[in-house]
Scaffold this motif. Structure first.
Motif: not given
Length: 388
Positions: A58-72
């Motif tokens: 959901v956060e990734w879709c709301r901020h498409p320009g922000r690199p995902p910090r999936l590890t944390g």
């Protein structure tokens, strides 16, 4: 991603994340037999990771320009112990089921007209999760490898120093060793010009399905082998990876709790091996008992006394007298018989008896040498219970 699901779709996805995660875990339980056998706490960790993954989507879709910090964001929801109990392939299966569950509910979650955009977002996000998964497992493997190397070095160092505590078995268990495996310790020169002498030894031992620990002390390579029914055969193969010079291995013992005994014998044999230039490679520490005794090894002196000199004396004066006569005559049975006034067949019978007691033949050069040293040391020890 320029086209993304609408805010209404994301709100619906956010509200449904808990239910979707529960359904994904239910599918895991249905489709993955190994998942059903996991303890409840570990299954709850998987649920947390699934919920965190949906929230991160959901956060990734709301901020498409922000690199995902999936590890944390995703994997930080569960303890690092989860990586220890769930293999990478199993994690891939878990992610696959979670993504499939989400794809099956795209129509019910997305606002009309957002279905394809949400489906595309799920596919793109699953790719990012796959990269994050690989990073988590690679980081864990790197840190675990460094920790294992330190623990292995400490364990081998403890054996070299003569430590015989039960803690050794506990340390080895952390490296995957069984507590009661048969074990032997091999010592020899480290190979020259090789940056990682450990690697070749490991490959050789594991090629024969033997457990192995390796350490380097000064110019010596110390190898602990275990878990194989024919450890001498493994030693013969591993010895090919040592540098030029004698390679000595200690007696096979019941487990790592007694591996210090094997290490002490191997190290003493390695120090004394230069006194037997024709020694086979590898050679057992017990085969070097006379050289070890001359080098001042108290364990070797005790072994020669208890396993050679003592049994000969206990067998009676005839056996001991015959062994001495044969040694004095250089192995000539007729001359020995004349010296002690018996028939040559009597000499042969007594020598056979001596060989049964000690495992040594007085007419064999190596056996005769060992017998001579054992008897000489027994006299020097002035053990009145044996000799007077």
């Amino acid at each position: 991603m320029t086209d993304r699901p609408s805010a209404a779709t994301l709100r619906r996805l956010e509200r449904s994340s808990g239910a979707l995660a529960t359904q994904a875990v239910a599918r895991m339980d249905e489709e993955l037999p190994w998942f059903r056998t996991m303890p409840a706490d570990q299954r709850s960790w998987v649920t947390l990771v699934a919920q965190a993954g949906l929230a991160s989507l959901v956060e990734w879709c709301r901020h498409p320009g922000r690199p995902p910090r999936l590890t944390g964001e995703v994997f930080g929801a569960a303890p690092r112990e989860l990586v220890r109990v769930v293999a990478l392939k199993q994690t891939v299966d878990l992610i696959k089921i979670t993504v499939e569950t989400l794809e099956d509910h795209v129509t019910s979650v997305a606002e009309p007209g957002d279905e394809e955009m949400l489906r595309l977002a799920v596919l793109q996000f699953s790719r990012e999760v796959a990269f994050a998964t690989a990073h988590v497992y690679a980081s864990f493997a790197e840190s675990r490898g460094a920790w294992d190397a330190r623990l292995e070095a400490l364990l081998v160092d403890a054996l070299v120093r003569g430590e015989r505590s039960e803690e050794l078995a506990g340390r080895a268990a952390a490296l995957g060793w069984s507590a009661m495996n048969p074990v032997t310790v091999v010592v020899g020169p480290a190979p020259e010009g090789i940056a990682d002498p450990h690697g070749a030894v490991r490959r050789a031992a594991r090629g024969l399905r033997s457990e192995v620990l390796v350490g380097v002390h000064a110019d010596e390579l110390v190898v602990v082998l275990g878990g194989h029914e024919d450890l001498p055969a493994v030693v013969t193969r591993v010895a090919e990876e040592f540098g030029p010079g004698p390679v000595v291995y200690g007696p096979v013992v019941d487990g790592l709790g007694r591996a210090g005994d094997s290490a002490a014998a191997a190290l003493a044999g390695r120090r004394a091996a230069r006194a037997w230039p024709e020694a086979p490679r590898p050679v057992t520490a017990d085969a070097l008992l006379p050289e070890r005794a001359l080098d001042g090894d108290p364990l070797a002196r005790a072994a020669l006394r208890d396993e050679v000199a003592g049994p000969l004396h206990a067998a009676g004066s005839g056996v001991l007298e015959t062994v001495r006569a044969v040694l004095a005559s250089g192995g000539n049975l007729e001359a020995s018989a004349r010296a002690i006034f018996v028939h040559p067949n009597t000499v042969r019978y007594r020598l056979k008896r001596a060989a049964e007691l000690t495992g040594l033949s007085a007419t064999d050069p190596r056996g005769g040498w060992t017998l001579q040293v054992a008897l000489a040391l027994a006299h020097l020890d002035r053990d009145r219970s044996l000799w007077e």
